[in-house]
Design a protein around this motif. Structure first.
Motif, PDB file in Angstrom:
ATOM      1  N   GLU A 295      13.589  37.936  24.144  1.00 21.96           N
ATOM      2  CA  GLU A 295      13.768  39.394  24.090  1.00 21.96           C
ATOM      3  C   GLU A 295      12.532  40.106  24.610  1.00 21.96           C
ATOM      4  OE1 GLU A 295      16.748  39.988  20.244  1.00 21.96           O
ATOM      5  OE2 GLU A 295      14.596  39.715  19.938  1.00 21.96           O
ATOM      6  N   LEU A 296      11.369  39.631  24.205  1.00 19.32           N
ATOM      7  CA  LEU A 296      10.120  40.256  24.663  1.00 19.32           C
ATOM      8  C   LEU A 296       9.956  40.133  26.175  1.00 19.32           C
ATOM      9  CD1 LEU A 296       7.639  39.120  21.864  1.00 19.32           C
ATOM     10  CD2 LEU A 296       8.453  41.441  22.277  1.00 19.32           C
ATOM     11  N   ALA A 297      10.285  38.931  26.683  1.00 21.27           N
ATOM     12  CA  ALA A 297      10.149  38.708  28.129  1.00 21.27           C
ATOM     13  C   ALA A 297      11.102  39.586  28.916  1.00 21.27           C
ATOM     14  CB  ALA A 297      10.408  37.231  28.442  1.00 21.27           C
ATOM     15  N   VAL A 298      12.326  39.709  28.443  1.00 23.93           N
ATOM     16  CA  VAL A 298      13.327  40.513  29.137  1.00 23.93           C
ATOM     17  C   VAL A 298      12.956  41.993  29.113  1.00 23.93           C
ATOM     18  CG1 VAL A 298      15.711  41.346  28.960  1.00 23.93           C
ATOM     19  CG2 VAL A 298      15.224  38.886  28.820  1.00 23.93           C
ATOM     20  N   SER A 299      12.367  42.428  27.994  1.00 23.35           N
ATOM     21  CA  SER A 299      11.983  43.847  27.878  1.00 23.35           C
ATOM     22  C   SER A 299      10.710  44.190  28.627  1.00 23.35           C
ATOM     23  CB  SER A 299      11.819  44.205  26.401  1.00 23.35           C
ATOM     24  OG  SER A 299      10.670  43.568  25.850  1.00 23.35           O
ATOM     25  N   ASN A 303       4.180  39.046  25.178  1.00 23.44           N
ATOM     26  CA  ASN A 303       4.702  38.111  24.165  1.00 23.44           C
ATOM     27  C   ASN A 303       3.560  37.336  23.552  1.00 23.44           C
ATOM     28  OD1 ASN A 303       4.493  35.199  25.293  1.00 23.44           O
ATOM     29  ND2 ASN A 303       5.261  36.368  27.039  1.00 23.44           N
ATOM     30  N   GLY A 304       3.837  36.785  22.383  1.00 23.34           N
ATOM     31  CA  GLY A 304       2.864  35.953  21.690  1.00 23.34           C
ATOM     32  C   GLY A 304       3.381  34.541  21.585  1.00 23.34           C
ATOM     33  N   SER A 305       3.355  33.794  22.656  1.00 25.31           N
ATOM     34  CA  SER A 305       3.921  32.460  22.683  1.00 25.31           C
ATOM     35  C   SER A 305       3.362  31.636  21.547  1.00 25.31           C
ATOM     36  CB  SER A 305       3.603  31.784  24.013  1.00 25.31           C
ATOM     37  OG  SER A 305       4.155  32.520  25.085  1.00 25.31           O
ATOM     38  N   VAL A 306       4.235  30.821  20.944  1.00 23.70           N
ATOM     39  CA  VAL A 306       3.839  29.993  19.806  1.00 23.70           C
ATOM     40  C   VAL A 306       3.853  28.531  20.193  1.00 23.70           C
ATOM     41  CG1 VAL A 306       4.630  31.641  18.127  1.00 23.70           C
ATOM     42  CG2 VAL A 306       6.226  29.942  18.974  1.00 23.70           C
TER      43      VAL A 306
END
Length: 306
Positions: A295-299, A303-306
């Protein structure tokens, strides 16, 4: 009888009562450990791999051989995912209860409908599984069926626990259904989006979400991305519609980072399986976090990759 003598007699009586044996479980991947924990919280579990390892390539270490030898049940993905190391592990462990065809060996893929099966497979195709994509633990619809089959099998292994295991499964499935309804609502905004991926790790979930796979960093399944293949990807017109590059935390990030530098696409790194730490310590938490990152990438948000 004095109080002291009565107390001593009580201690002897308690000591004479056999303790309930703890279920000993061997799992090939962390996702099945998470499922076992939900069904049998007190089980003693040994897991062969972690979220930082590729489950295709594991050494049959002496410690793993010993764990299989002691186990009451081994739970693996199957569909040839562990073909490079599990047969040797089973042979060396020589546990008669954990062999093909016996109740002590459970393959999750046997209880799912796998995507992309192949009638013919040879080495020229790369690391292709004839049974289909084995990464079914990220299928919101199929995982409950696997969990139900596992609950039944665990009850067969430990009949005195069967009722409690089934009760926990019913509770787990209710929680899963609630999460799945939430994921379905969030998927509406993701329909028709596309991502660059590496391997088929997230194929079931992305397909369920309605997210397309614009391109694969791998030239063939299981083959590391080379410079020639990556250069060819730049000519792929589908990259223009991609929102991000999605890879698993055990995969080499360099190919994704190179493509990101050429295209401006963000790289999203998420665990391919549960990690043991919040928010990805359960399968439900893992899927929720992957969706959040997509969702973050699309918006276009950081992002905070884990």
């Amino acid at each position: 009888m004095t109080f002291r003598n009565a107390f001593a007699a009580l201690l002897l009586l308690v000591a004479a009562v056999p303790a309930e044996a703890q279920l000993r479980v061997f799992t090939c991947e962390p996702e099945w450990t998470a499922l076992v924990r939900a069904l049998v919280p007190d089980a003693a579990v040994t897991t062969a791999t972690s979220h930082l390892q590729d489950p295709h390539y594991i050494e049959a270490r002496p410690s793993l051989i010993a764990a299989v030898r002691r186990a009451d049940i081994a739970i693996c993905t199957g569909a040839s995912l562990e073909a490079g190391w599990l047969p040797m592990l089973l042979q060396r462990a020589s546990n008669p209860d954990i062999q093909r065809g016996r109740a002590g060996l459970f393959f999750a893929a046997d209880h799912a409908k796998l995507h992309a099966p192949h009638d013919h497979v040879d080495r020229s195709m790369g690391d292709v599984h004839p049974e289909g994509n084995p990464h079914v633990h990220l299928s919101p619809n199929q995982l409950p069926e696997i969990a139900g089959a596992l609950a039944k099998r665990l009850g067969e292994i430990e009949p005195e626990m069967a009722a409690a295991i089934q009760s926990r499964y019913i509770r787990w499935r209710g929680d899963w259904n609630s999460l799945r309804a939430e994921w379905r609502a969030r998927a509406v905004a993701l329909q028709g989006q596309s991502l660059v991926v590496q391997h088929s790790n997230f194929g079931y979930l992305l397909r369920w979400l309605g997210v397309e796979m614009a391109a694969d960093l791998e030239p063939k399944p299981g083959l590391p991305p080379g410079a020639s293949h990556l250069s060819q990807l730049l000519a792929n017109p589908d990259l223009e519609d991609a929102s991000a590059i999605l890879i698993a935390s055990y995969q080499d990030p360099q190919p994704a980072q190179w493509l990101a530098e050429q295209t401006g696409l963000p790289v999203v790194v998420v665990p391919g399986t549960v990690t043991g730490k919040a928010p990805t310590e359960t399968l439900g938490g893992l899927i929720s976090e992957i969706i959040r990152q997509v969702e973050l990438a699309v918006s276009g948000a950081p992002n905070g990759s884990v």
